[in-house]
Design a protein around this motif. Structure first.
Motif, PDB file in Angstrom:
ATOM      1  N   ASP A   1       0.812  -1.216   0.000  1.00 34.09           N
ATOM      2  CA  ASP A   1       0.000   0.000   0.000  1.00 34.09           C
ATOM      3  C   ASP A   1       0.846   1.266   0.000  1.00 34.09           C
ATOM      4  O   ASP A   1       0.321   2.362  -0.163  1.00 34.09           O
ATOM      5  N   ALA A   2       2.138   1.135   0.191  1.00 36.62           N
ATOM      6  CA  ALA A   2       3.033   2.298   0.125  1.00 36.62           C
ATOM      7  C   ALA A   2       3.165   2.697  -1.338  1.00 36.62           C
ATOM      8  O   ALA A   2       3.810   2.019  -2.129  1.00 36.62           O
ATOM      9  N   THR A   3       2.541   3.781  -1.696  1.00 39.37           N
ATOM     10  CA  THR A   3       2.482   4.169  -3.106  1.00 39.37           C
ATOM     11  C   THR A   3       2.990   5.600  -3.284  1.00 39.37           C
ATOM     12  O   THR A   3       3.806   6.080  -2.513  1.00 39.37           O
ATOM     13  N   CYS A   4       2.515   6.292  -4.298  1.00 32.67           N
ATOM     14  CA  CYS A   4       3.045   7.605  -4.669  1.00 32.67           C
ATOM     15  C   CYS A   4       1.918   8.415  -5.291  1.00 32.67           C
ATOM     16  O   CYS A   4       1.142   7.889  -6.104  1.00 32.67           O
ATOM     17  N   SER A   5       1.821   9.682  -4.936  1.00 32.90           N
ATOM     18  CA  SER A   5       0.745  10.516  -5.487  1.00 32.90           C
ATOM     19  C   SER A   5       0.870  10.678  -6.995  1.00 32.90           C
ATOM     20  O   SER A   5      -0.142  10.802  -7.702  1.00 32.90           O
ATOM     21  N   LEU A   6       2.087  10.669  -7.520  1.00 30.80           N
ATOM     22  CA  LEU A   6       2.264  10.771  -8.966  1.00 30.80           C
ATOM     23  C   LEU A   6       1.752   9.515  -9.664  1.00 30.80           C
ATOM     24  O   LEU A   6       1.107   9.589 -10.718  1.00 30.80           O
TER      25      LEU A   6
ATOM     26  N   HIS B   1       5.233  19.958 -12.701  1.00 31.16           N
ATOM     27  CA  HIS B   1       6.313  20.874 -12.344  1.00 31.16           C
ATOM     28  C   HIS B   1       7.617  20.457 -13.013  1.00 31.16           C
ATOM     29  O   HIS B   1       8.334  21.294 -13.578  1.00 31.16           O
ATOM     30  N   GLN B   2       7.928  19.193 -12.942  1.00 31.29           N
ATOM     31  CA  GLN B   2       9.134  18.722 -13.602  1.00 31.29           C
ATOM     32  C   GLN B   2       9.019  18.893 -15.114  1.00 31.29           C
ATOM     33  O   GLN B   2       9.989  19.263 -15.781  1.00 31.29           O
TER      34      GLN B   2
ATOM     35  N   CYS C   1       3.609  15.854  -7.045  1.00 29.74           N
ATOM     36  CA  CYS C   1       4.003  15.146  -5.835  1.00 29.74           C
ATOM     37  C   CYS C   1       3.465  15.906  -4.634  1.00 29.74           C
ATOM     38  O   CYS C   1       3.681  17.123  -4.524  1.00 29.74           O
ATOM     39  N   ILE C   2       2.793  15.216  -3.726  1.00 31.60           N
ATOM     40  CA  ILE C   2       2.184  15.917  -2.591  1.00 31.60           C
ATOM     41  C   ILE C   2       3.224  16.519  -1.652  1.00 31.60           C
ATOM     42  O   ILE C   2       2.904  17.413  -0.870  1.00 31.60           O
TER      43      ILE C   2
END
Length: 368
Positions: free
Chosen positions: A120-125, A190-191, A210-211
């Motif tokens: 469940d460890a994920t990424c907002s992107l 942004h990138q 990215c949060i």
């Protein structure tokens, strides 16, 4: 300069997968010194017994980073984690980071078992770029070369022509522009804007962010600089344009560490996830590191720059994962093969750029 076009996705509410509340709720409880020592010893024992190697990202807990190095593993950015795992003799890779990193490791090492403490460890992107919506976006713009950032799912990579990391994105997009290519970029806006500004490429953007990096504030950073006039400002390109504009160095996690290690300044204001400070302090113990602000003086937290999903990784979870042999990353083979193509294209490109690659290698850090 080309007009930036944003493709919006629907942000989920508190009940959806993109809610950070669940991630914070699963953050491991603090451990005593004795508990940490016992868990590290048990993890090291299990890694050896199971022919496993630990790879850790710069943003995870410092104890996990230390354990990875102490047991012959790797602490690096997402690509170097996957590349290290591919080249290591271990039959099992244990990835402490977020899910797309585990997927990248599995894409490059399909014959190996890839474990993570918590899937469940994920990424907002990653969450903000669903594969079906992204495929529709690509289909609507067939004249563009699809370039995606590493912080995406295997399914999104499978739809791309190129995958890039922060360390090679400018180089690859510049080369595509020289070939007359127009770019479809995802997911970090942004990138993407930074790359567009630097290269002048014709880029159509997906509107992700990215949060953590999205919370850095240009105004607050400018005020902090007045308090530390001799400090170098180090910024990750996922940060807003107003923050990037103030930077002395813009770069990947490894590039920012390199800037601290090799820089002549005494003070460094760091605008990225504060998990990176652990490795920076180890490699440059005489330097002063200052967290870039994400809020003003009236806020309860002047800088809360830490990914809630990275924070889900802990020593107890690592031990549980090794003891159970679960959870494991699994990827549909058809998707894996397609995703591998865009990663290998990047690896081939960077391998041919030997001078640039050599300049990015820093002892104890990896590719910058």
């Amino acid at each position: 300069m080309n007009q930036q076009v944003l493709f919006d996705y629907t942000r989920q509410d508190g009940a959806g997968l993109s809610c950070t509340a669940q991630a914070w709720a699963k953050t491991p409880a603090p451990l005593s010194t004795n508990q940490k020592l016992a868990l590290k010893a048990r993890a090291a024992e299990l890694l050896k017994a199971k022919n496993a190697v630990l790879v850790a990202h710069f943003y995870v807990d410092g104890d996990l980073q230390d354990l990875a190095l102490e047991t012959g593993g790797c602490v690096s950015d997402s690509l170097e984690m996957a590349r290290f795992g591919r080249d290591h003799v271990a039959s099992t890779l244990v990835v402490t980071g977020v899910r797309f990193m585990g997927e990248s490791a599995k894409i490059l090492s399909p014959e190996k078992r890839v474990l993570m403490p918590d899937l469940d460890a994920t990424c907002s992107l990653d969450l903000g770029c669903p594969a079906d919506q992204f495929a529709a976006f690509c289909d609507a713009h067939p004249d563009r070369s699809v370039v995606v950032y590493a912080n995406t799912s295997a399914a999104v990579k499978a739809r791309a022509d190129w995958m890039v990391t922060s360390s090679c994105a400018l180089e690859i997009v510049s080369a595509l522009k020289a070939q007359g290519k127009k770019i479809l970029w995802a997911p970090d806006r942004h990138q993407g804007r930074y790359i567009e500004d630097q290269t002048g490429a014709d880029m159509l953007m997906w509107a992700g962010d990215c949060i953590v990096h999205n919370e850095f504030k240009g105004l607050e950073l400018d005020l902090l600089r007045l308090q530390h006039p001799g400090a170098m400002i180090l910024v990750h390109p996922e940060s807003p344009q107003s923050v990037v504009a103030l930077a002395d160095v813009v770069g990947s996690t490894s590039a920012l560490i390199k800037a601290v290690v090799e820089g002549t300044a005494q003070e460094y204001i760091v605008a990225t996830d504060n998990g990176i400070l652990h490795r920076m302090r180890q490699l440059a113990p005489g330097k002063t590191l200052i967290e870039a602000p994400t809020a003003g003086n009236s806020a309860t937290c002047k800088s809360c720059a830490h990914c809630p999903w990275m924070a889900m990784n802990g020593l107890q979870g690592l031990v549980d994962c090794l003891e159970r042999g679960l959870p494991a990353i699994e990827i549909d083979e058809g998707i894996r093969v397609k995703a591998l193509g865009c990663i290998e294209r990047m690896l081939d490109f960077t391998a041919k750029s030997k001078a640039a690659a050599a300049a990015r290698l820093v002892p104890g850090i990896g590719a910058a």
